[in-house]
Design an enzyme around this catalytic site. Structure first.
Site, PDB file in Angstrom:
ATOM      1  CB  SER A  89      -0.952   0.020   1.198  1.00 54.71           C
ATOM      2  OG  SER A  89      -2.088  -0.785   0.939  1.00 54.71           O
ATOM      3  CE  LYS A  92      -4.609   1.959  -0.759  1.00 53.90           C
ATOM      4  NZ  LYS A  92      -3.991   0.701  -0.276  1.00 53.90           N
ATOM      5  CB  SER A 154      -4.475   1.904   3.905  1.00 57.62           C
ATOM      6  OG  SER A 154      -3.584   1.385   2.936  1.00 57.62           O
TER       7      SER A 154
END
Length: 415
Positions: A89, A92, A154
């Site tokens: 993640s 991102k 997230s």
């Protein structure tokens, strides 16, 4: 031939004296540029600063890690920093960067209503194993709210919805991610989605991700500020907390992003600012949520203890002068177009050795901003920073007789 013109040369001696003196002084200064004055607070060197720097506290389990000085981009320590790994993640952060760049370009707007499509909901929502924000399917939310859901929670669903809004599809958005990554200088990264969910051909490196974090802080501070939000609530759901444990443990930490999948392990990109110094750490493939925070904290503490950032030269300020031939004026002022900073071991500022590489002969015309040389800064015989030397003012060509006069003396000096 020179013997024949000695008498005429003597007639010019008085007029030449001032010019020659100016040239000699200017050349001497150009060879030994003086850095900015050392800050008074750092004037006293602690006895311990003369000791060797101990090795960085390397994470024991991590697949790859790096510690980066934000101001200079220097890698202070690392292991397998250029190894291709799954970014999970932390991907991102790249999604945030692209959104911020597209916002600045006016292609999307803060108050755009972003649709939580069925595809985004099914691919990244509650029915998956990943983290999600909980925006209702087939309903809209303001772009900035959706982005906070992606950053703080997230949320994979939010990341996909934002990608679809900005580029039409997640695949098209991934192409933007790769284009921006190249501009940032991420040479060993390739993205195929906006979430970081495991996928073939989706990879990055600890070093590339540190460069990405640095770029987000530098280029889009508002987008970066979302990363320090500790919790965020969507609709009637309970608030979700930011998974970056360092936000609660260290007040100097103001970001940036966690990541985890079964194949990537536990990952954390962290950034902290103490005084005027900012560091960025990246730990990839750690053993647990707590361990990635512990390892990142240790790296940041080590970096702040043993390194310091100094500004040597301000942008567009004179740091030297150089003689110019055949110009309307005899000197050009030299400086750097962007401030020059270095990250160095604490207590070593006085040992910095700046030098310049400048052509022996500069001939007008010279344009303002033209590169005329290079300034180098060395520590213990190793060059640690370089920057182009540019002309801070333009020098127009002299008239016919001025050029003729200088041509004579350039010839005389060359023999």
């Amino acid at each position: 031939m020179k013997t024949a013109v000695v008498a005429r040369g003597a007639l010019f001696a008085a007029a030449l004296f001032t010019t020659s003196f100016t040239f000699a002084v200017g050349l001497a200064v150009a060879q030994t540029p003086q850095p900015a004055a050392k800050p008074a607070a750092a004037a006293t060197t602690a006895l311990s600063d003369n000791l060797p720097i101990p090795p960085a506290p390397a994470p024991k389990v991590s697949k790859a890690w790096v510690l980066l000085d934000y101001a200079t981009g220097q890698v202070l320590a690392g292991d397998n920093a250029d190894l291709r790994v799954e970014p999970a993640s932390i991907t991102k952060v790249m999604t945030s960067y692209v959104l911020a760049a597209e916002l600045k370009a006016g292609k999307i707007k803060r108050d755009d209503q972003v649709l939580m499509s069925e595809n985004a909901w099914r691919t990244g929502g509650a029915g998956t194993d990943g983290s999600y924000s909980g925006f209702e399917v087939n309903k809209t939310a303001p772009l900035i709210e959706m982005e906070k859901g992606m950053v703080v929670q997230s949320g994979n669903d939010a990341a996909i919805a934002l990608a679809e809004h900005a580029a039409g599809s997640e695949g098209a958005f991934a192409n933007l991610m790769n284009a921006y990554a190249q501009r940032i200088g991420m040479k060993n990264s390739h993205f195929v989605n906006a979430t970081g969910l495991a996928a073939e051909g989706h990879y990055s490196t600890a070093h590339d991700l540190a460069l990405l974090g640095r770029a987000l802080v530098r280029d889009f501070p508002e987008a970066y500020s979302f990363n320090k939000i500790k919790e965020f609530k969507v609709g009637a759901m309970n608030p979700q907390t930011n998974r970056n444990l360092l936000l609660w443990r260290d007040p100097s930490v103001d970001g940036i992003k966690t990541g985890h999948t079964s194949s990537a392990g536990y990952c954390l990109m962290a950034s902290a600012k103490r005084g005027d110094q900012r560091l960025i750490s990246v730990v990839m493939g750690d053993s647990s949520e707590n361990q990635r925070a512990v390892d990142s904290q240790a790296l940041l503490n080590w970096g702040f203890r043993f390194y310091e950032t100094h500004k040597l030269y301000d942008a567009n300020k004179v740091i030297s002068k150089q003689r110019v031939w055949k110009g309307q004026t005899e000197e050009v002022q030299l400086g750097v177009a962007q401030e020059l900073l270095v990250g160095i071991p604490r207590g070593k500022y006085a040992q910095l050795k700046p030098t310049m590489d400048v052509p022996k002969t500069l001939v007008a015309p010279i344009k303002k901003g033209q590169k005329v040389g290079t300034v180098k800064v060395a520590l213990a015989g190793k060059v640690i920073a370089t920057a182009p030397l540019v002309a801070l003012d333009g020098i127009e060509e002299a008239g016919f007789f001025g050029r003729l006069w200088d041509s004579f003396w350039m010839w005389w000096d060359s023999e």
